[in-house]
Design a protein around this motif. Structure first.
Motif: not given
Lengths: 681, 333
Positions: B167-168, B171-172, B175, B178-179, B272-273, B276-277, B280
């Protein structure tokens, strides 16, 4: 010889579930041989070849092409043998045709199962079977049906005509016929003419063609979900076994009525506010040692205690309603914990542990926690808290990552700023900030909120041994990672989640609204129909409770008179359509066949059980008059029948469970399927 | 043969077939090291590969890394370090040896593709950082500062935890996407800051007449502007500038705060929003596609089963046909 071999081959192939209605299965086992039988059992792949369609199994217009008439097949003796072996109670039938037709009912006699007659292709009611000529529906089917129904209970005689008995079983049977497209078969589409030969299967090209032109042996059937929006929670509570079987007047019902009454709810909310007010006044007044305030202090103290007692009583009422159910709802657990925590200082007071005065003052503040009970009383607050909880759940991984970064930067910070922490200069403001692990964690949090970070940095520059590059790099990196990135991530995740939650809620609300409209419409139709036909609306016929009925009646009077019929229907049609979405469920055909079989058997068993119970009730009070033998017979037969019933239900459950495991597109719970099918009570 | 039993068995078999569909795509056994060189020790290699994918090994590594983190935290406290430095150093040595072994095993399994994975590169880097304290002499006073700094970098070992949880990892990666976008915003912000720093230095950075402490050179000017962007104590800076008599500097400061903080800072939030959308949505679409693929696999399994049974049936039929003729053959022969 050939038939026997083929019959055995058929039986041994495990094509379908054992003991199924052999006449239906035998259609393949006759002249067509194993090829036909195999073809029936293995409806080949449909348009699965179109990859990625993803829209469930390609059923389309798949028909059971390879049904041959049961007539030729059931003649073979192995049919009877395999029947017996399968363990059903039905003996072998030498005459398949009435059996076949027995599944059909004369149209007039069917109540609920009228539908399938209409949906037959040609709209006729006569179903010629190949090779046996026209079959008269009325007489033969009646007797055959009677004979079919009587195998298990040969001892008991069905008096009346079988048409009026067990409408549910009939409905299930007709549903089976409809689902398996047996009507087309009955109409002679796939006659006694054998469709396929074994050579067809030996030829690979033909085999492929046959396998690919039919669907996957998966049957699509519709379930109309029975939406009982009329069952209210009060009704549900009332129907609990606990309440129905209680010897004393059900205290649980009274408790739940009290708890759910609006007066009590608003009373509790008022008490919570009063509690808050009283505690505020008390904290102001407590320290003032004025003589006139003594009575006020007394009143306040008494009020606090009384309110506490009422809260405890509310919890007790909840426990009376249902102890287990209390702990299942987290709001109740929250209530309980808040009350207990706020009560602890009182208990400590009473038992005399008043030495630690500092702790006492702190714990006395817990009284105010009772105000938190407000959170569970208001629905909007609940929704918001649920949304926050969901968001937090979604954010667990990011929080975990943040914790990891915190620890990394904390440990390295201690080492980097060691000379700063150890220096002896007296003019350092932030010397404690990086001294040990707890302090460093707090410092990192301060930097996370970007408060006075530049002052801290400039302070560290005062020490000459500090490497300026490392310290500024450290702090700037932490600012970028911590507050720029992570804070933005948090905001973004919250925003996304709130949006999803809001859209979900909106959808739910919309669905409820549509459902209400549809129900309203249905009730209106019913009302208008009953008004038009002049029938009395009996209290038992109408399902909705009186309150709703009154509501709807008022609306009915208004709306039906205004509009004309067509516009009225047209308005409400859309909502009806979108509400009554039949759940499309897909099961493998042999499971479904067996399922329908079992359901019909269940109806018979239930009927029998009812009769047996009746007999038991009749036989029980008269032990002296009747002889020993019949009385002994009855309980054991009762037990056997009951056992048969239990095994039936067990088989059903087993079947649905195995389908749940291996069903290809089980979109609904098998339990709901069980309930939704009209056959089960 | 009892039909019901085989029915259910076949169900299980079909499930198994689905599993094979999935797992066969992961492992492709590489028997070649370099182009022509073939491995001699394929069995051992396969064994080690299986060992590395064992979930037990995963949990062991996670616990070791957490232990390492705890010991690192303990080392920061002076009293504990004084009393039990020997145990801490011993534990450190053991843990470093375990890390080295793991890296060597992974490298042995697949030398060429080892360097493609970022997590492996990170592991090697961490190992090098971990070896550093042993390269310098701790008892030398001159090396005290470097020793402090090197010890500080040891804390990065805690980041190893990320590679062991699926999971991490996802996530990374999410992320990371996004970064990238946030970094573009930061670069823009830096450009803006640069322009304003030059401007500020020119206006207020004069050593005699101006505020040289905050605006005297480029570095301090940049720092001051960064303070303004994060709106931390910016009123103090403004007061200082006022003291030096630059009352028109308010315009400068306010304009910069509007641009830097209100615009850029919140723009980064918006970016970032959006990211992330998107991610997802992508993730959900992937899940759906996976489900469809699993469904297709199951259907294939059913079809295969059907074909097998038809074949079996055909063979049986053939056998039954052939069998009565066999005695004739035997009679003849």
């Amino acid at each position: 010889m050939a038939t026997a071999g083929r019959g055995q081959g058929r039986a041994g192939s495990g094509v379908g579930p054992p003991g199924s209605w052999q006449p239906w299965q035998r259609r393949g086992g006759g002249r067509a041989g194993a090829g036909g039988g195999a073809g029936r059992g293995r409806r080949g792949a449909g348009s699965h070849g179109n990859g990625g369609e993803g829209a469930g199994p390609a059923l389309g217009a798949g028909r059971a092409r390879d049904f041959t008439a049961p007539t030729s097949s059931a003649r073979s003796a192995p049919a009877g043998r395999s029947l017996r072996r399968a363990g059903t109670l039905r003996p072998a039938r030498p005459r398949p045709a009435p059996e076949l037709v027995a599944g059909t009912r004369p149209p007039e006699a069917l109540g609920a199962s009228r539908g399938w007659v209409r949906c037959s292709q040609h709209g006729t009611c006569s179903y010629p079977t190949g090779g046996q000529g026209r079959v008269r529906l009325q007489g033969k089917s009646g007797s055959a049906a009677a004979r079919r129904r009587s195998p298990e209970d040969a001892s008991q005689t069905k008096v009346s005509s079988p048409f009026t008995l067990l409408p549910r079983a009939d409905a299930i049977r007709s549903k089976l016929i409809y689902t398996f497209y047996l009507i087309d078969h009955l109409q002679g589409l796939s006659h006694a003419i054998p469709r396929h030969n074994i050579q067809d299967f030996l030829d690979p090209k033909k085999q492929r063609k046959l396998m690919f032109t039919d669907h996957h042996q998966l049957v699509r059937f519709n379930i109309t979900p029975v939406r009982n929006t009329i069952i209210t929670p009060e009704k549900r509570l009332r129907n609990r076994i606990q309440v129905r079987c209680s010897r004393w007047p059900p205290l649980a019902m009274w408790a739940s009525w009290v708890l759910n009454s609006t007066i009590f709810k608003s009373f509790i909310i008022c008490l919570i506010f009063l509690n808050m007010l009283v505690l505020m006044i008390k904290s102001e007044v407590m320290d003032k040692m004025d003589a006139s305030l003594v009575s006020l202090k007394l009143i306040l103290e008494v009020t606090v205690w009384v309110i506490l007692l009422i809260f405890i009583m509310e919890i007790l009422l909840n426990w009376i309603v249902s102890f287990r159910g209390f702990w299942k709802s987290s709001w109740n657990v929250f209530d309980f914990s808040v009350t207990i925590v706020s009560v602890i200082p009182e208990f400590l007071d009473l038992t005399g542990i008043t030495n630690k005065i500092a702790a006492m003052r702190l714990i006395r503040a817990f009284r105010i926690l009772r105000t938190l009970k407000l959170f569970s009383k208001f629905r909007q607050v609940r929704v918001i808290i649920l949304a926050i909880a969901k968001t937090l759940k979604a954010m667990t991984f990011i929080l975990l990552l943040l914790v990891v970064f915190f620890s990394v930067f904390a440990v390295s910070g201690i080492f980097f700023f060691e000379s700063y922490s150890r220096s002896d200069r007296t003019d350092l403001e932030y010397s404690m900030y990086f001294r040990d692990l707890p302090n460093t964690l707090v410092t990192l949090f301060i930097l996370f909120t970007m408060d006075h970070w530049y002052a801290l940095l400039q302070d560290t520059w005062k020490i000459p041994e500090m490497n300026k590059l490392i310290s500024s790099l450290y702090i700037i990196l932490w600012l970028l990672i911590g507050s720029f990135m992570f804070r933005n991530f948090f905001v973004a995740i919250m925003v996304t989640n709130f949006q999803t939650i809001r859209s979900d809620l909106a959808e739910e609300v919309k669905q409820i609204e549509a459902q209400k409209k549809a129900d309203l419409f249905k009730i209106q139709i019913r009302e208008s129909r009953s008004q038009a036909s002049g029938l009395e609306v009996g209290p038992g016929a109408e399902a909705p409770p009186s309150a709703q009925q009154l509501e709807y009646k008022v609306v009915v009077k208004q709306s039906v008179k205004d509009l004309d019929w067509e516009t009225y229907i047209h308005q409400n049609l859309q909502s009806l359509v979108e509400v009554n979405e039949d759940g499309q469920v897909v099961w493998p055909s042999d499971s479904l066949f067996r399922y329908f079989e079992l359901l019909e058997q269940l109806q018979h068993n239930l009927e029998e059980r009812k009769r047996l119970q009746h007999y038991a009730a009749v036989a029980a009070p008269a032990p002296l008059h009747s002889t020993r033998a019949p009385q002994a017979c009855l309980p054991c037969s009762l037990g056997v029948r009951m056992q048969a019933n239990c095994t039936m239900v067990g088989m059903l459950e087993h079947l649905t469970f195995s389908n749940k495991q291996a069903g290809s597109e089980a979109t609904q719970e098998p339990a709901s399927k069980l309930q939704a099918l009209p056959g089960l009570c | 043969m009892e039909p019901t039993e085989s029915f259910h068995q076949r169900r299980l078999v079909s499930n198994l077939v689905v599993e094979n569909f999935k797992s066969s795509s992961d492992s492709d056994v590489k028997h070649t090291l370099f182009w022509q060189f073939r491995r001699r020790d394929t069995e051992f290699c396969a064994y080690i590969r299986r060992l590395l994918q064992n979930p037990l090994l995963n949990s062991v590594m996670i616990s070791i890394i957490s232990l390492n983190a705890v010991f690192l935290g303990l080392e920061t406290d002076y009293a504990i370090k004084l009393n039990s430095y020997a145990y801490l150093e011993l534990a450190d040595l053991i843990i470093i040896s375990i890390y080295t072994t793991e890296i060597l095993l992974k490298f042995y399994v697949d030398p060429l593709n080892y360097w493609r994975s970022g997590y492996n590169l990170f592991d090697v880097l961490l190992l090098l950082i971990a070896y550093l304290p042993y390269t310098i002499d701790k008892n030398d006073i001159k090396h005290y500062r470097t020793w402090n700094i090197i010890n500080g970098f040891q804390a990065l070992k805690i980041l190893k935890l990320i590679s062991y949880n699926r999971g991490m990892r996802s996530l990374i990666t999410a992320l990371g996407q996004t970064v990238k976008t946030v970094i573009y915003v930061l670069v823009l912000l830096f450009l803006l800051m640069f322009i304003f720093a030059i401007l500020g230095y020119g206006l207020y950075g004069d050593p005699e007449t101006g505020d040289s402490k905050n605006w005297g050179n480029l570095a301090s000017a940049l720092f001051t502007l960064f303070c303004l962007v994060t709106v931390d104590g910016w009123t103090d800076f403004q007061d200082e500038l006022d003291q030096y008599g630059f009352s028109a500097s308010r315009a400068f400061t306010i304009v910069f705060i509007l641009l830097g903080f209100f615009l850029f800072f919140n723009m980064s939030i918006g970016v970032v929003i959006m990211n992330i959308q998107d991610s997802t949505q992508n993730y959900e679409r992937e899940l759906k596609a996976e489900k469809q693929a699993a469904l297709q696999a199951k259907k294939q399994a059913i079809l295969q089963r059907q074909q097998e049974e038809v074949n079996m049936l055909i063979h049986q039929q053939i056998w039954l046909r052939v069998k009565p003729e066999m005695p004739k053959h035997s009679e003849r022969s």
